[in-house]
Design a protein around this motif. Structure first.
Motif, mmCIF file in Angstrom:
data_model
loop_
_atom_site.group_PDB
_atom_site.id
_atom_site.type_symbol
_atom_site.label_atom_id
_atom_site.label_comp_id
_atom_site.label_asym_id
_atom_site.label_seq_id
_atom_site.Cartn_x
_atom_site.Cartn_y
_atom_site.Cartn_z
ATOM 1 N N LYS A 115 -7.393 5.597 45.788
ATOM 2 C CA LYS A 115 -6.104 6.254 46.036
ATOM 3 C C LYS A 115 -5.259 5.224 46.268
ATOM 4 O O LYS A 115 -4.121 5.131 46.339
ATOM 5 C CB LYS A 115 -6.130 7.232 47.281
ATOM 6 C CG LYS A 115 -6.905 8.353 46.919
ATOM 7 C CD LYS A 115 -6.543 9.382 48.040
ATOM 8 C CE LYS A 115 -7.301 10.610 47.759
ATOM 9 N NZ LYS A 115 -7.179 11.743 48.784
ATOM 10 N N ILE A 116 -5.614 3.916 46.509
ATOM 11 C CA ILE A 116 -4.967 2.450 46.571
ATOM 12 C C ILE A 116 -5.096 1.723 45.285
ATOM 13 O O ILE A 116 -5.759 1.165 44.983
ATOM 14 C CB ILE A 116 -5.574 1.488 47.535
ATOM 15 C CG1 ILE A 116 -5.619 2.312 48.952
ATOM 16 C CG2 ILE A 116 -4.889 0.274 47.780
ATOM 17 C CD1 ILE A 116 -6.524 1.616 49.973
ATOM 18 N N GLY A 117 -3.909 1.931 44.605
ATOM 19 C CA GLY A 117 -3.618 1.512 43.295
ATOM 20 C C GLY A 117 -4.751 2.011 42.246
ATOM 21 O O GLY A 117 -4.756 3.285 42.349
ATOM 22 N N ALA A 118 -4.961 1.475 41.162
ATOM 23 C CA ALA A 118 -5.831 1.877 40.284
ATOM 24 C C ALA A 118 -7.292 2.202 40.724
ATOM 25 O O ALA A 118 -7.927 1.409 41.675
ATOM 26 C CB ALA A 118 -5.895 0.939 38.876
ATOM 27 N N PRO A 119 -8.092 3.182 40.252
ATOM 28 C CA PRO A 119 -9.239 3.382 40.726
ATOM 29 C C PRO A 119 -10.472 2.319 40.552
ATOM 30 O O PRO A 119 -10.178 1.818 39.279
ATOM 31 C CB PRO A 119 -9.930 4.766 39.897
ATOM 32 C CG PRO A 119 -8.758 5.498 39.786
ATOM 33 C CD PRO A 119 -7.442 4.568 39.493
ATOM 34 N N GLY A 120 -11.065 1.781 41.444
ATOM 35 C CA GLY A 120 -11.758 0.761 41.400
ATOM 36 C C GLY A 120 -11.045 -0.588 41.599
ATOM 37 O O GLY A 120 -11.692 -1.565 41.500
ATOM 38 N N ALA A 121 -9.820 -0.723 41.665
ATOM 39 C CA ALA A 121 -9.246 -1.818 41.806
ATOM 40 C C ALA A 121 -9.191 -2.364 43.035
ATOM 41 O O ALA A 121 -9.110 -3.711 43.144
ATOM 42 C CB ALA A 121 -7.567 -1.650 41.103
ATOM 43 N N PHE A 122 -9.230 -1.746 44.220
ATOM 44 C CA PHE A 122 -8.879 -2.204 45.558
ATOM 45 C C PHE A 122 -10.310 -1.996 46.195
ATOM 46 O O PHE A 122 -10.872 -0.998 46.668
ATOM 47 C CB PHE A 122 -7.919 -1.439 46.377
ATOM 48 C CG PHE A 122 -7.575 -2.133 47.625
ATOM 49 C CD1 PHE A 122 -6.534 -3.032 47.850
ATOM 50 C CD2 PHE A 122 -8.254 -1.603 48.807
ATOM 51 C CE1 PHE A 122 -6.406 -3.435 49.009
ATOM 52 C CE2 PHE A 122 -7.927 -2.166 49.954
ATOM 53 C CZ PHE A 122 -7.097 -3.068 50.041
ATOM 54 N N ARG A 123 -11.069 -3.162 46.250
ATOM 55 C CA ARG A 123 -12.329 -3.166 46.872
ATOM 56 C C ARG A 123 -12.583 -4.426 47.803
ATOM 57 O O ARG A 123 -12.800 -5.595 47.505
ATOM 58 C CB ARG A 123 -13.551 -3.130 45.951
ATOM 59 C CG ARG A 123 -13.609 -2.117 44.910
ATOM 60 C CD ARG A 123 -14.157 -0.934 45.735
ATOM 61 N NE ARG A 123 -14.442 0.380 44.944
ATOM 62 C CZ ARG A 123 -13.623 1.204 44.779
ATOM 63 N NH1 ARG A 123 -12.205 1.106 45.254
ATOM 64 N NH2 ARG A 123 -13.836 2.142 43.881
#
Length: 136
Positions: A22-30
């Motif tokens: 839910k933070i930015g594009a899915p998979g983008a914030f890790r």
């Protein structure tokens, strides 16, 4: 590894991943960095530009905390633009809960992509030049 811990890790990792997506594009914030904040260090999480806050009670296998100063929440966000997770509180071996909660927390972090874990704790000193709050 215990089947219950495997199940808890999968469920907790799924819950955390859903919040991360839910933070930015899915998979983008890790976040690849996590910091477990020990006694008296919870305020360090105030440095975080917070994106999500997940109480441990919503993460299977994570402990229910009883020690004052240990909030029991996973805070996710950035510090200086670096994605990070702060774990506010942990269980202590003297609480008699064993090590399964610690294993579940660490394995969950690894499952969601954390590769660096920084652990902190409170330490006492009898030296006057090391007052409370001193980094040792």
């Amino acid at each position: 590894m215990n089947k219950d811990i495997n199940r808890d890790v999968k469920l907790s990792a799924a819950a955390i991943t859903a919040r991360l997506d839910k933070i930015g594009a899915p998979g983008a914030f890790r976040p690849r960095l996590a910091v477990i904040l020990g006694s008296g260090l919870g305020a360090v999480a105030d440095l975080l530009k917070e994106e999500a806050n997940i109480p441990y009670a919503k993460l299977p296998g994570f402990p229910r905390l009883n020690v004052p100063g240990h909030e029991g929440s996973l805070r996710i966000g950035t510090v200086g633009g670096v994605p990070v997770m702060f774990l506010k509180g942990r269980v202590h071996p003297y609480e008699g809960k064993g090590f399964s909660h610690i294993k579940a927390m660490i394995r969950t972090l690894k499952t969601v992509g954390v590769d660096t874990l920084f652990l902190t704790n409170a330490a006492g000193s009898l030296r006057e030049d090391n007052p409370p709050g001193t980094l040792v």
